[in-house]
Design a protein around this motif. Structure first.
Motif, PDB file in Angstrom:
ATOM      1  N   PHE A 140      -1.286  20.486  -7.274  1.00  0.00           N
ATOM      2  CA  PHE A 140      -0.113  19.680  -7.586  1.00  0.00           C
ATOM      3  C   PHE A 140      -0.221  19.145  -9.008  1.00  0.00           C
ATOM      4  CE2 PHE A 140      -0.304  19.365  -2.937  1.00  0.00           C
ATOM      5  CZ  PHE A 140       0.985  19.766  -2.625  1.00  0.00           C
ATOM      6  N   TYR A 141       0.917  19.011  -9.646  1.00  0.00           N
ATOM      7  CA  TYR A 141       0.984  18.506 -11.016  1.00  0.00           C
ATOM      8  C   TYR A 141       1.817  17.225 -11.007  1.00  0.00           C
ATOM      9  CZ  TYR A 141      -0.346  23.362 -11.691  1.00  0.00           C
ATOM     10  OH  TYR A 141      -0.976  24.581 -11.587  1.00  0.00           O
ATOM     11  N   SER A 142       1.295  16.184 -11.619  1.00  0.00           N
ATOM     12  CA  SER A 142       1.972  14.896 -11.618  1.00  0.00           C
ATOM     13  C   SER A 142       2.180  14.423 -13.050  1.00  0.00           C
ATOM     14  CB  SER A 142       1.138  13.875 -10.842  1.00  0.00           C
ATOM     15  OG  SER A 142       1.772  12.623 -10.818  1.00  0.00           O
TER      16      SER A 142
ATOM     17  N   LEU B 102       0.798  -1.219   0.000  1.00  0.00           N
ATOM     18  CA  LEU B 102       0.000   0.000   0.000  1.00  0.00           C
ATOM     19  C   LEU B 102       0.834   1.273   0.000  1.00  0.00           C
ATOM     20  CD1 LEU B 102      -2.863  -1.231   2.337  1.00  0.00           C
ATOM     21  CD2 LEU B 102      -2.936  -0.905  -0.143  1.00  0.00           C
ATOM     22  N   THR B 103       2.098   1.192   0.367  1.00  0.00           N
ATOM     23  CA  THR B 103       2.971   2.351   0.150  1.00  0.00           C
ATOM     24  C   THR B 103       3.377   2.436  -1.318  1.00  0.00           C
ATOM     25  OG1 THR B 103       4.874   1.024   0.838  1.00  0.00           O
ATOM     26  CG2 THR B 103       3.897   2.479   2.477  1.00  0.00           C
ATOM     27  N   ASP B 104       3.630   1.290  -1.942  1.00  0.00           N
ATOM     28  CA  ASP B 104       3.962   1.286  -3.370  1.00  0.00           C
ATOM     29  C   ASP B 104       2.781   1.785  -4.197  1.00  0.00           C
ATOM     30  OD1 ASP B 104       5.877   0.378  -5.563  1.00  0.00           O
ATOM     31  OD2 ASP B 104       4.063  -0.733  -6.093  1.00  0.00           O
ATOM     32  N   ALA B 105       1.566   1.411  -3.806  1.00  0.00           N
ATOM     33  CA  ALA B 105       0.372   1.823  -4.543  1.00  0.00           C
ATOM     34  C   ALA B 105       0.096   3.312  -4.406  1.00  0.00           C
ATOM     35  CB  ALA B 105      -0.840   1.034  -4.049  1.00  0.00           C
ATOM     36  N   ALA B 106       0.687   3.955  -3.409  1.00  0.00           N
ATOM     37  CA  ALA B 106       0.441   5.381  -3.162  1.00  0.00           C
ATOM     38  C   ALA B 106       1.481   6.286  -3.794  1.00  0.00           C
ATOM     39  CB  ALA B 106       0.400   5.642  -1.650  1.00  0.00           C
ATOM     40  N   LYS B 107       2.490   5.731  -4.486  1.00  0.00           N
ATOM     41  CA  LYS B 107       3.640   6.545  -4.882  1.00  0.00           C
ATOM     42  C   LYS B 107       3.319   7.577  -5.947  1.00  0.00           C
ATOM     43  CE  LYS B 107       5.405   3.046  -8.127  1.00  0.00           C
ATOM     44  NZ  LYS B 107       6.514   2.102  -8.357  1.00  0.00           N
ATOM     45  N   TYR B 108       2.207   7.412  -6.700  1.00  0.00           N
ATOM     46  CA  TYR B 108       1.879   8.389  -7.731  1.00  0.00           C
ATOM     47  C   TYR B 108       0.966   9.501  -7.223  1.00  0.00           C
ATOM     48  CZ  TYR B 108       3.913   4.872 -10.754  1.00  0.00           C
ATOM     49  OH  TYR B 108       4.778   3.971 -11.332  1.00  0.00           O
ATOM     50  N   ASP B 109       0.631   9.458  -5.945  1.00  0.00           N
ATOM     51  CA  ASP B 109      -0.197  10.504  -5.349  1.00  0.00           C
ATOM     52  C   ASP B 109       0.735  11.568  -4.782  1.00  0.00           C
ATOM     53  OD1 ASP B 109      -2.455  11.798  -4.501  1.00  0.00           O
ATOM     54  OD2 ASP B 109      -3.373   9.988  -3.725  1.00  0.00           O
ATOM     55  N   VAL B 110       0.761  12.748  -5.407  1.00  0.00           N
ATOM     56  CA  VAL B 110       1.721  13.782  -5.025  1.00  0.00           C
ATOM     57  C   VAL B 110       1.347  14.358  -3.674  1.00  0.00           C
ATOM     58  CG1 VAL B 110       2.762  15.977  -5.685  1.00  0.00           C
ATOM     59  CG2 VAL B 110       2.147  14.309  -7.427  1.00  0.00           C
TER      60      VAL B 110
ATOM     61  N   THR C 281      -5.399  19.947  -4.501  1.00  0.00           N
ATOM     62  CA  THR C 281      -5.843  18.988  -5.507  1.00  0.00           C
ATOM     63  C   THR C 281      -4.648  18.605  -6.371  1.00  0.00           C
ATOM     64  OG1 THR C 281      -7.576  18.491  -7.139  1.00  0.00           O
ATOM     65  CG2 THR C 281      -6.483  20.628  -7.333  1.00  0.00           C
ATOM     66  N   GLN C 282      -4.853  17.662  -7.269  1.00  0.00           N
ATOM     67  CA  GLN C 282      -3.781  17.177  -8.137  1.00  0.00           C
ATOM     68  C   GLN C 282      -4.317  16.994  -9.548  1.00  0.00           C
ATOM     69  OE1 GLN C 282      -1.449  13.755  -6.780  1.00  0.00           O
ATOM     70  NE2 GLN C 282      -1.544  12.871  -8.814  1.00  0.00           N
ATOM     71  N   MET C 283      -3.491  17.364 -10.548  1.00  0.00           N
ATOM     72  CA  MET C 283      -3.823  17.115 -11.950  1.00  0.00           C
ATOM     73  C   MET C 283      -2.695  16.325 -12.603  1.00  0.00           C
ATOM     74  SD  MET C 283      -5.691  20.511 -13.502  1.00  0.00           S
ATOM     75  CE  MET C 283      -4.455  21.719 -13.020  1.00  0.00           C
ATOM     76  N   ILE C 284      -3.072  15.381 -13.444  1.00  0.00           N
ATOM     77  CA  ILE C 284      -2.101  14.579 -14.175  1.00  0.00           C
ATOM     78  C   ILE C 284      -1.701  15.324 -15.445  1.00  0.00           C
ATOM     79  CG2 ILE C 284      -1.675  12.373 -15.314  1.00  0.00           C
ATOM     80  CD1 ILE C 284      -3.878  11.195 -13.502  1.00  0.00           C
ATOM     81  N   VAL C 285      -0.407  15.405 -15.689  1.00  0.00           N
ATOM     82  CA  VAL C 285       0.127  16.157 -16.827  1.00  0.00           C
ATOM     83  C   VAL C 285       0.469  15.198 -17.958  1.00  0.00           C
ATOM     84  CG1 VAL C 285       1.937  17.730 -17.606  1.00  0.00           C
ATOM     85  CG2 VAL C 285       1.097  17.858 -15.243  1.00  0.00           C
TER      86      VAL C 285
ATOM     87  N   ASN D  16      -8.802  15.044  -5.540  1.00  0.00           N
ATOM     88  CA  ASN D  16      -8.027  15.067  -6.781  1.00  0.00           C
ATOM     89  C   ASN D  16      -8.909  15.311  -7.994  1.00  0.00           C
ATOM     90  OD1 ASN D  16      -5.677  14.683  -5.431  1.00  0.00           O
ATOM     91  ND2 ASN D  16      -5.310  12.596  -6.147  1.00  0.00           N
ATOM     92  N   LEU D  17      -8.635  16.425  -8.700  1.00  0.00           N
ATOM     93  CA  LEU D  17      -9.327  16.680  -9.960  1.00  0.00           C
ATOM     94  C   LEU D  17      -8.861  15.685 -11.019  1.00  0.00           C
ATOM     95  CD1 LEU D  17     -11.333  18.672 -11.249  1.00  0.00           C
ATOM     96  CD2 LEU D  17      -9.366  20.015 -12.022  1.00  0.00           C
ATOM     97  N   GLU D  18      -7.598  15.301 -10.946  1.00  0.00           N
ATOM     98  CA  GLU D  18      -6.951  14.282 -11.778  1.00  0.00           C
ATOM     99  C   GLU D  18      -6.781  14.706 -13.225  1.00  0.00           C
ATOM    100  OE1 GLU D  18      -8.630  10.411 -11.092  1.00  0.00           O
ATOM    101  OE2 GLU D  18      -7.990  10.428  -9.000  1.00  0.00           O
ATOM    102  N   LEU D  19      -7.847  14.957 -13.942  1.00  0.00           N
ATOM    103  CA  LEU D  19      -7.745  15.414 -15.329  1.00  0.00           C
ATOM    104  C   LEU D  19      -8.412  16.779 -15.436  1.00  0.00           C
ATOM    105  CD1 LEU D  19      -8.566  12.030 -17.074  1.00  0.00           C
ATOM    106  CD2 LEU D  19      -6.312  13.094 -16.831  1.00  0.00           C
ATOM    107  N   PRO D  20      -7.805  17.718 -16.164  1.00  0.00           N
ATOM    108  CA  PRO D  20      -8.266  19.107 -16.103  1.00  0.00           C
ATOM    109  C   PRO D  20      -9.611  19.389 -16.756  1.00  0.00           C
ATOM    110  CG  PRO D  20      -6.445  18.880 -17.659  1.00  0.00           C
ATOM    111  CD  PRO D  20      -6.570  17.568 -16.950  1.00  0.00           C
ATOM    112  N   THR D  21     -10.108  18.517 -17.621  1.00  0.00           N
ATOM    113  CA  THR D  21     -11.375  18.786 -18.299  1.00  0.00           C
ATOM    114  C   THR D  21     -12.355  17.639 -18.109  1.00  0.00           C
ATOM    115  OG1 THR D  21     -10.638  17.798 -20.396  1.00  0.00           O
ATOM    116  CG2 THR D  21     -10.189  20.152 -20.068  1.00  0.00           C
ATOM    117  N   ALA D  22     -13.639  17.955 -18.250  1.00  0.00           N
ATOM    118  CA  ALA D  22     -14.682  16.937 -18.148  1.00  0.00           C
ATOM    119  C   ALA D  22     -14.553  15.913 -19.270  1.00  0.00           C
ATOM    120  CB  ALA D  22     -16.058  17.606 -18.194  1.00  0.00           C
ATOM    121  N   ASP D  23     -14.117  16.358 -20.458  1.00  0.00           N
ATOM    122  CA  ASP D  23     -13.934  15.427 -21.580  1.00  0.00           C
ATOM    123  C   ASP D  23     -12.843  14.404 -21.257  1.00  0.00           C
ATOM    124  OD1 ASP D  23     -15.876  16.686 -23.039  1.00  0.00           O
ATOM    125  OD2 ASP D  23     -14.480  17.962 -24.158  1.00  0.00           O
ATOM    126  N   GLY D  24     -11.764  14.864 -20.621  1.00  0.00           N
ATOM    127  CA  GLY D  24     -10.689  13.954 -20.246  1.00  0.00           C
ATOM    128  C   GLY D  24     -11.152  12.905 -19.253  1.00  0.00           C
ATOM    129  N   LEU D  25     -11.984  13.311 -18.295  1.00  0.00           N
ATOM    130  CA  LEU D  25     -12.515  12.361 -17.324  1.00  0.00           C
ATOM    131  C   LEU D  25     -13.403  11.320 -17.990  1.00  0.00           C
ATOM    132  CD1 LEU D  25     -13.464  14.519 -14.191  1.00  0.00           C
ATOM    133  CD2 LEU D  25     -11.810  12.651 -14.271  1.00  0.00           C
TER     134      LEU D  25
END
Length: 451
Positions: free
Chosen positions: A260-262, A17-25, A229-233, A172-181
Motif C-alpha cells: 500500500f502507498y500512503s 483511537l479511530t482518529d489515530a488510525a486514519k493514516y494506516d491504509v 505492507t505500507q510505504m509513505i509517499v 509496515n515498511l513505512e519508508l522505502p530505504t534504510a537511510d529514510g528510516l
C-alpha cells in the motif's frame, strides 16, 4: 509529552483511537473464505473487507482502530509520536472484543483491522494483541475477517500465535530505504521490520505444505489471506523508480499480497519533514498504485516503466499509456491473433477483457464492437489494437500526437487528484479522490480492473 487520560468512556476511547488510525491504509479484500456455523458469529468471504467494494459492487467495511495511541517511538512523520502533546489512551482486550461484536451484530462491519502504537515494549503490545485475538476467536467465536499489524521487535512466538488467529498480517515498511528510516524514524531499523515479514512468509509456506501433506483443512491456517505492507509517499526524497523497485523486491522475496502507498500528510511541525505547498502528493500516490497493479497482474517489471534516467512517472499519462506511447514499435497488435500477455499491454484492455478476447476468438473473428462488449476501453485501445488488420479509425502514427490525445482525459483526472479539498484513504475502486458520483463506465472499469 504524553497526556495519558484515565477513566475515559468506551465511546471516547473509540473516537480517539479511530482518529489515530486514519493514516494506516487498509483498503484490501480479505482473501479468506470461511462460512458461518451454528453457535459461532460472523464469516469471511473472498469478496473483500476493509472500506472497499466487492466485485459485485457491495460496499464492505471493517472496524479500523488502534489498540493504543501511546508509543515509545518518536517517528517524525507520525501523529502518535511520543513527543506530541496529545491525549493518549488504550483499549483493553475485552473492550476491543465488545466493540467488534457489537458493531458486527448491528451489521456495521464484516471484520476488524487492528493496529497499534508501541505500549511499553514490542513484546508487551504484541501480547495484548494476541490476547485480544484469542478472546475474539475462542471465547466469542468470531469467524469474521481480522487484519492485524505485527509489531517489529516482538518475540517470534507472539508473531506466530497471532498468525494462527488472524486472516491477514502486515508489517509496515513505512519508508522505502534504510537511510529514510534513520532520518525520520530513529527508533526503528529495516532489519527489525523485515525479520517478522520473513517469519510470516515462512509460516505461510510451511502451513501450505502441511495442508497439502495431510489433506485436511484446518479451521484457521497460518495467515490464510497473506501479508501486506505500507510505504509513505513523499516523506523522504526517494524517486518513484526507487519506491516501485522496493515494492517489486518485496513481492518477489517475501511473497506479499499487497504493497500500500500512503501520500505523506504533514501532521507534525518538524524541520526534517518536507514542505507540502501543494498538499499531500495524491497524484503521485495514484500513479504508484496504477504501476503496482501493472506489476501484480499485467506482467510488467519496474525497469520497464521507469529507470534511473527517467525516475518519476508522467504527470499527464497513466503508466500503461505512457509505456505504450514510448514503445510504438510494439504496436498495433491484432486482437484476433495476439497472445494473452501481449493483449494485457494494450491500454484500455484489462485482465478480464483480455481473457474474454482469447476465449471468444476461438469461435468467431472479432471486431471493435465485440471488444467494446468485452469491456475494452476503445478511446484508449484504438491507437494500439487492430481487428482484421485495421485500426478502428485512421490515426497519425506519431508519439507526440497520440500522447496528446491520451493526455486529454488524464489532465482532467490529474487536476481533480491534485486539487482535492480533503485527504481521505484511497480504496481500490476510488482511485481518483473525486467528489462527484462515478459514471457507469468508471464503475464498470473499477469492477473489472481495466487499466
Amino acid at each position: 509529552m504524553m497526556l495519558i487520560q484515565e477513566n475515559l468512556t468506551l465511546q471516547q476511547k473509540l473516537e480517539i483511537l479511530t482518529d489515530a488510525a486514519k493514516y494506516d491504509v487498509a483498503c484490501t479484500s480479505s482473501g479468506a473464505d470461511r462460512k458461518g456455523k451454528k453457535g459461532t458469529m460472523g464469516s469471511a468471504v473472498p469478496a473483500g473487507i476493509c472500506h472497499s467494494f466487492s466485485a459485485d459492487g457491495r460496499c464492505i467495511s471493517l472496524l479500523k482502530i488502534l489498540f493504543t495511541n501511546e508509543c515509545i517511538y518518536d517517528c517524525r512523520y507520525c501523529v502518535n509520536r511520543s513527543s506530541n502533546d496529545t491525549v493518549r489512551t488504550s483499549f483493553t482486550p475485552e473492550e476491543v472484543c465488545t466493540l467488534t461484536m457489537e458493531f458486527y451484530r448491528r451489521n456495521y462491519i464484516e471484520g476488524l483491522f487492528l493496529s497499534s502504537g508501541i505500549l511499553h515494549s514490542p513484546d508487551y503490545t504484541m501480547e495484548l494483541i494476541c490476547r485480544t485475538l484469542y478472546q475474539l476467536r475462542r471465547e466469542h467465536h468470531f469467524r469474521g475477517y481480522i487484519h492485524v499489524k505485527a509489531i517489529p521487535g516482538a518475540d517470534p512466538a507472539l508473531i506466530r500465535q497471532a498468525g494462527f488467529l488472524a486472516d491477514r498480517m502486515s508489517v509496515n515498511l513505512e519508508l522505502p530505504t534504510a537511510d529514510g528510516l534513520r532520518l525520520l524514524a530513529p527508533g526503528k531499523t529495516r532489519e527489525k521490520i523485515l525479520l517478522p515479514m520473513r517469519q510470516i512468509q515462512q509460516g505461510i509456506q510451511t502451513g501450505k505444505q502441511e495442508l497439502a501433506l495431510s489433506g485436511n483443512r484446518r479451521e484457521l491456517a497460518f495467515v490464510p489471506a497473506g501479508q501486506s505492507t505500507q510505504m509513505i509517499v513523499g516523506a523522504t526524497g526517494e524517486s518513484d523508480y526507487q519506491m516501485l523497485s522496493v515494492a517489486e523486491a518485496l513481492y518477489r522475496k517475501y511473497e506479499l499480497k499487497r504493497v500500500f502507498y500512503s501520500a505523506f500528510v504533514k501532521v507534525n511541525d518538524d524541520s526534517l519533514l518536507p514542505a507540502l505547498p501543494g498538499g499531500p502528493p495524491l497524484l503521485r500516490e495514484h500513479r504508484l498504485y496504477q504501476a503496482d497493479w501493472l506489476l501484480r497482474y499485467y506482467g510488467f517489471q519496474a525497469g520497464e516503466l521507469l529507470s534511473e534516467e527517467r525516475p518519476n512517472f508522467n504527470v499527464l499519462l497513466d503508466p500503461k499509456c505512457d509505456w505504450a506511447v514510448r514503445h510504438l514499435e510494439k504496436f498495433p497488435v491484432e486482437a484476433n491473433r495476439a497472445d494473452y500477455y501481449t493483449l494485457l499491454r494494450v491500454p484500455g484492455v484489462g485482465v478480464r477483457s483480455a481473457k474474454r478476447i482469447v476465449e471468444a476468438r476461438r469461435h468467431a473473428v472479432l471486431d471493435f464492437g465485440d471488444l467494446k462488449k468485452f469491456g475494452v476501453v476503445l478511446k484508449r485501445a484504438m491507437y494500439f489494437i487492430t481487428c482484421r488488420g485495421r485500426l478502428m479509425m485512421p490515426v497519425p502514427w506519431d508519439q507526440d500526437r497520440i500522447a496528446a490525445q491520451l493526455a486529454g482525459e488524464e489532465k482532467c483526472r490529474a487536476w481533480e487528484i491534485s486539487h482535492g479539498n480533503d485527504y481521505r484513504q484511497m480504496s481500490l475502486f476510488d482511485d481518483f479522490h473525486v467528489t462527484a458520483s462515478p459514471t457507469k463506465e468508471d464503475g464498470a472499469q473499477a469492477v473489472f480492473g481495466v487499466i
